[in-house]
Write an enzyme that holds these catalytic residues in place. Structure first.
Site, PDB file in Angstrom:
ATOM      1  N   CYS A   2       0.926  -1.428   0.364  1.00 37.97           N
ATOM      2  CA  CYS A   2       0.073   0.291  -0.237  1.00 37.97           C
ATOM      3  C   CYS A   2       0.952   1.097  -0.256  1.00 37.97           C
ATOM      4  CB  CYS A   2      -0.994  -0.578   0.942  1.00 37.97           C
ATOM      5  SG  CYS A   2      -1.977  -1.106   1.052  1.00 37.97           S
ATOM      6  N   ARG A  29       3.827  -0.347  -5.018  1.00 38.81           N
ATOM      7  CA  ARG A  29       3.472  -1.081  -3.316  1.00 38.81           C
ATOM      8  C   ARG A  29       2.191  -1.498  -3.526  1.00 38.81           C
ATOM      9  NH1 ARG A  29       7.052   1.319   0.093  1.00 38.81           N
ATOM     10  NH2 ARG A  29       5.425   0.194   1.397  1.00 38.81           N
ATOM     11  N   TRP A  73      -2.571  -2.551  -2.016  1.00 33.83           N
ATOM     12  CA  TRP A  73      -2.935  -3.849  -1.814  1.00 33.83           C
ATOM     13  C   TRP A  73      -3.744  -4.670  -0.828  1.00 33.83           C
ATOM     14  CZ3 TRP A  73      -1.081  -8.443   0.464  1.00 33.83           C
ATOM     15  CH2 TRP A  73      -0.090  -9.568  -0.441  1.00 33.83           C
ATOM     16  N   ASN A  99      -1.269   1.709   5.702  1.00 32.95           N
ATOM     17  CA  ASN A  99      -0.542   0.859   4.720  1.00 32.95           C
ATOM     18  C   ASN A  99      -0.406  -0.372   6.612  1.00 32.95           C
ATOM     19  OD1 ASN A  99       1.176  -1.044   4.236  1.00 32.95           O
ATOM     20  ND2 ASN A  99       2.820   0.571   4.246  1.00 32.95           N
ATOM     21  N   GLY A 100      -0.767  -1.643   5.675  1.00 36.21           N
ATOM     22  CA  GLY A 100      -0.608  -2.495   7.606  1.00 36.21           C
ATOM     23  C   GLY A 100      -1.506  -3.208   7.509  1.00 36.21           C
ATOM     24  N   GLU A 468      17.614 -17.327  -9.272  1.00 35.59           N
ATOM     25  CA  GLU A 468      17.035 -15.476  -9.769  1.00 35.59           C
ATOM     26  C   GLU A 468      16.582 -15.897 -10.986  1.00 35.59           C
ATOM     27  OE1 GLU A 468      15.859 -13.428  -7.928  1.00 35.59           O
ATOM     28  OE2 GLU A 468      16.631 -11.545  -8.475  1.00 35.59           O
ATOM     29  N   LYS A 472      12.549 -14.276 -12.358  1.00 33.51           N
ATOM     30  CA  LYS A 472      12.128 -12.948 -13.123  1.00 33.51           C
ATOM     31  C   LYS A 472      11.257 -13.923 -14.739  1.00 33.51           C
ATOM     32  CE  LYS A 472      13.956 -11.148 -10.574  1.00 33.51           C
ATOM     33  NZ  LYS A 472      13.708 -10.474  -9.393  1.00 33.51           N
ATOM     34  N   GLU A 475       7.850 -13.669 -12.681  1.00 33.69           N
ATOM     35  CA  GLU A 475       7.583 -12.680 -11.912  1.00 33.69           C
ATOM     36  C   GLU A 475       6.683 -11.845 -13.252  1.00 33.69           C
ATOM     37  OE1 GLU A 475       8.942 -11.356  -7.692  1.00 33.69           O
ATOM     38  OE2 GLU A 475      10.706 -10.894 -10.158  1.00 33.69           O
ATOM     39  N   HIS A 491      17.341 -37.058 -10.025  1.00 30.15           N
ATOM     40  CA  HIS A 491      16.507 -37.836  -8.770  1.00 30.15           C
ATOM     41  C   HIS A 491      15.344 -37.454  -8.755  1.00 30.15           C
ATOM     42  CE1 HIS A 491      20.264 -38.219  -6.824  1.00 30.15           C
ATOM     43  NE2 HIS A 491      21.192 -37.161  -7.071  1.00 30.15           N
ATOM     44  N   LYS A 585       5.672  -4.704  -4.353  1.00 27.87           N
ATOM     45  CA  LYS A 585       7.603  -3.863  -4.190  1.00 27.87           C
ATOM     46  C   LYS A 585       7.406  -4.783  -2.464  1.00 27.87           C
ATOM     47  CE  LYS A 585      11.713  -2.153  -5.099  1.00 27.87           C
ATOM     48  NZ  LYS A 585      11.391  -3.017  -6.600  1.00 27.87           N
TER      49      LYS A 585
HETATM   50  O1  M6R Z   1      12.602  -4.978  -0.076  1.00 23.77           O
HETATM   51  P1  M6R Z   1      13.408  -6.853  -0.260  1.00 23.77           P
HETATM   52  O2  M6R Z   1      14.336  -7.324  -1.470  1.00 23.77           O
HETATM   53  O3  M6R Z   1      13.351  -6.905   0.763  1.00 23.77           O
HETATM   54  O4  M6R Z   1      12.310  -7.608  -0.895  1.00 23.77           O
HETATM   55  C1  M6R Z   1      12.263  -8.977  -0.493  1.00 23.77           C
HETATM   56  C2  M6R Z   1      11.357  -9.919  -1.692  1.00 23.77           C
HETATM   57  O5  M6R Z   1       9.754  -9.567  -1.675  1.00 23.77           O
HETATM   58  C3  M6R Z   1      11.489  -9.470  -3.896  1.00 23.77           C
HETATM   59  O6  M6R Z   1      12.798  -9.346  -3.916  1.00 23.77           O
HETATM   60  C4  M6R Z   1      10.776  -9.966  -4.317  1.00 23.77           C
HETATM   61  O7  M6R Z   1      10.948 -11.034  -4.073  1.00 23.77           O
HETATM   62  C5  M6R Z   1      10.526  -9.177  -5.626  1.00 23.77           C
HETATM   63  N1  M6R Z   1       9.996  -9.762  -5.827  1.00 23.77           N
HETATM   64  C6  M6R Z   1      11.753  -9.650  -6.587  1.00 23.77           C
HETATM   65  O8  M6R Z   1      11.935  -9.694  -7.218  1.00 23.77           O
END
Ligand code: M6R
Length: 590
Positions: A2, A29, A73, A99-100, A468, A472, A475, A491, A585
């Site tokens: 949020c 956010r 959110w 927010n929260g 990683e 990508k 996501e 395995h 985010k």
């Molecule tokens: O702000 P942070 O680095 O702690 O966030 C951690 C994860 O939420 C963040 O890396 C998330 O996995 C992203 N969507 C990665 O692209």
């Protein structure tokens, strides 16, 4: 999650436009819905709320110079107009953004209903508006807001606009808030993140937990929420520029931020040297090392574990969300390296706090400024990648990885060598990240565009790289991309490979090159379409993207290929690369 934004004394008298623009910067956010409340000339609070992304939205709210806004959110209550913030009290004179999560809101709701309060949403937030409304009957506004906020359990930040006193009050406990002061124009801003008001001022106070600001027509005052006592407001000048938070000609922030890595990785060589050397000394003197993070940051932690192993240091890496059963093993000889772009990820904070309680020394590797994680750390390694607006992390991740590499090199007494290698990234990436590379990746993306599944393998440092890379693709392009340690294949996983299944093989010129190529051959023998991401050619690769040969640092360009590919696939499949569905985010809730 949020985004909160507010303005007092908007000099254009178009505060709703200013808030809308600010919310566009905060949309990363959360983007389930958005809303604005403004005090209009008719001395009313006017509210507009809509489900969906802000995008090119316009607001039809009237003129005014005092307004609050929110991008949501969803947690409590579905994605509906009614559940969008701001929420009004029964009088319509007071509105709140939040927010929260108010974990104990049900304790109050029933009682408020009995007292005759009418609820128009299913949110926890609206309860707070009615609680303030009750308290205001016997207390001045500030006290009513502070007393209410002190009742709330959970990580929360609220912003309250009061029509009668023309005041905006904001309180913080666990969820970020910053206040910006534009001295010249006497405009005051509130944001979950400074990028929302960087256009107007870089003079900022980051609120600490337990702090509140009262923003009135005449200025901003800072308070301690518990005692209600005023505190001095200390403003700092940020070195972030407006362009950092703009797309600067790129179609999306994601592409801009991928390209910015030409600078951001090399920049880390000029940062944190004294701190890195100091931390490396205590690690060399026997301190146990634990690396923590969530999502992308957890893969960074895992890669850090391999870098440290190369330096002869044993460490453990955890997703922050799985650390608590092990936090009791931390003690005053433990260095916990907490990695986070935002410094606000709830699970990382919980893990770091637990380790701190057990006596560990907390070192954080963060990108955003003024975060909660920074504040609870003994040492902060700020990676200086600048605002990362796209929800999908790219430049913050590689800057954090480079910082961990420097730490590992310092542990091996080879800091200067590491520094030079990181410095070289500028020139190397300038040469490699060119039109030929993007053309090649667009072509590859076109060939993969209709795939719903892909598998990835990597070994040793290329294992976290594969994790990683896969994230990508998942996501940004919504393709099921499953990464494995190459050794895991036989395995069980190999059953999934059929004729034409895309299989990415991430490799470097290292001592496991032969093994990873054997795994590639095994996948190929089962019909897998092998796509090599490596600094060398191989007959096992049906398709290939060649990366610069940088020894153990080859994993960085290998991952950058995944960032680009996710982006091109996402755009090609009609996804929004800056705001992938269902994501926010900063994951500030457990
Ligand atoms: O702000 P942070 O680095 O702690 O966030 C951690 C994860 O939420 C963040 O890396 C998330 O996995 C992203 N969507 C990665 O692209």
């Amino acid at each position: 999650m949020c985004g909160i934004f507010a303005v007092v004394n908007d000099k254009t008298n178009q505060a709703s436009q200013t808030v809308l623009e600010g919310l566009k910067k905060l949309e990363y956010r959360g983007y389930d819905s958005w809303g604005i409340a403004i005090k209009s000339a008719a001395s009313k609070l006017e509210v507009e709320k809509h489900v969906g992304k802000i995008g090119e939205a316009k607001t039809s709210l009237p003129e005014g110079s005092l307004a609050i806004g929110h991008t949501r959110w969803a947690t409590h209550g579905g994605v509906t107009d009614a559940n969008a913030h701001p929420h009004l009290d029964c009088t319509g004179k007071l509105a709140i953004i939040h927010n929260g999560i108010v974990e104990n809101y049900l304790e109050f709701k029933e009682d408020l209903i009995k007292k005759g309060h009418k609820f128009s949403s299913e949110t926890d937030t609206e309860t707070v508006a009615h609680l303030i409304e009750e308290k205001i009957k016997r207390l001045p506004l500030e006290k009513a807001v502070f007393e209410t906020f002190n009742l709330l359990v959970g990580s929360n930040a609220i912003g309250v606009i009061d029509m009668e006193t023309e005041t905006i009050i904001a309180c913080r406990n666990g969820s970020p808030l910053a206040v910006g002061v534009d001295e010249a124009n006497q405009q005051f801003f509130l944001g979950s993140d400074v990028t929302a008001f960087l256009k107007y001022t870089n003079s900022v106070h980051f609120l600490e937990d337990g702090e509140a600001v009262v923003m009135s027509r005449s200025g901003v005052k800072l308070y301690d929420v518990k005692s209600g006592k005023e505190k001095p407001l200390t403003l700092q000048k940020l070195d972030w520029k407006l362009e950092d938070a703009e797309k600067s000609g790129y179609p999306h922030f994601l592409l801009k931020e991928i390209m910015e890595q030409k600078e951001t990785i090399a920049k880390t060589a000029a940062l944190n040297e004294t701190e890195i050397i100091k931390i490396s000394e205590s690690i060399r003197n026997g301190d146990k090392v634990v690396l923590l993070g969530c999502g992308t940051a957890s893969y960074c932690a895992l890669a850090g574990k391999y870098f440290l192993a190369q330096a002869g240091i044993e460490s453990q890496a955890y997703g922050g969300y799985e650390f608590l059963p092990f936090s009791g093993f931390a003690n005053d000889k433990t260095v916990v390296i907490a990695i986070s772009q935002s410094g606000e990820t709830a699970d990382t904070l919980i893990a770091a706090r637990a380790a701190k309680k057990a006596g560990a020394r907390i070192v954080s590797i963060v990108n955003a400024r003024g975060s909660t994680l920074e504040r609870l750390s003994e040492t902060v390694l700020s990676v200086g990648a600048g605002p990362e607006i796209a929800v999908v992390s790219t430049k913050a991740f590689t800057a954090q990885l480079a910082t961990l590499y420097l730490l590992a090199k310092a542990c091996a007494n080879k800091y200067d060598e590491g520094k030079q290698r990181i410095k070289n990234f500028k020139e190397i990436l300038d040469r490699w990240m060119n039109q030929d590379l993007t053309d090649r990746l667009i072509e590859l993306a076109k060939n993969l565009i209709d795939q719903e599944h892909a598998y990835l393998i990597g070994k040793h440092l290329n294992y976290p790289a594969a994790l990683e890379f896969a994230l990508k693709i998942k996501e940004t392009a919504y393709i099921h991309a499953e990464p494995f340690a190459a050794g895991e294949l036989k395995h069980g996983v190999i059953t999934l490979i059929q004729k034409g299944t895309p299989c990415f093989v991430l490799a470097s010129n290292d001592d496991v090159k032969g093994e990873i190529l054997s795994s590639a051959a095994e996948l190929k023998a089962r019909g897998g379409k092998i796509i090599g991401i490596a600094p060398f050619r191989s007959e096992e690769f049906e398709e290939a993207v060649q990366t610069p040969d940088l020894g153990e640092l080859t994993v960085i360009p290998n991952i950058i290929v995944g960032q680009f590919l996710g982006y091109f696939l996402g755009v090609g499949r009609g996804a929004d690369p800056d705001k992938p569905r269902n994501l926010a985010k900063s994951v500030t809730v457990k």
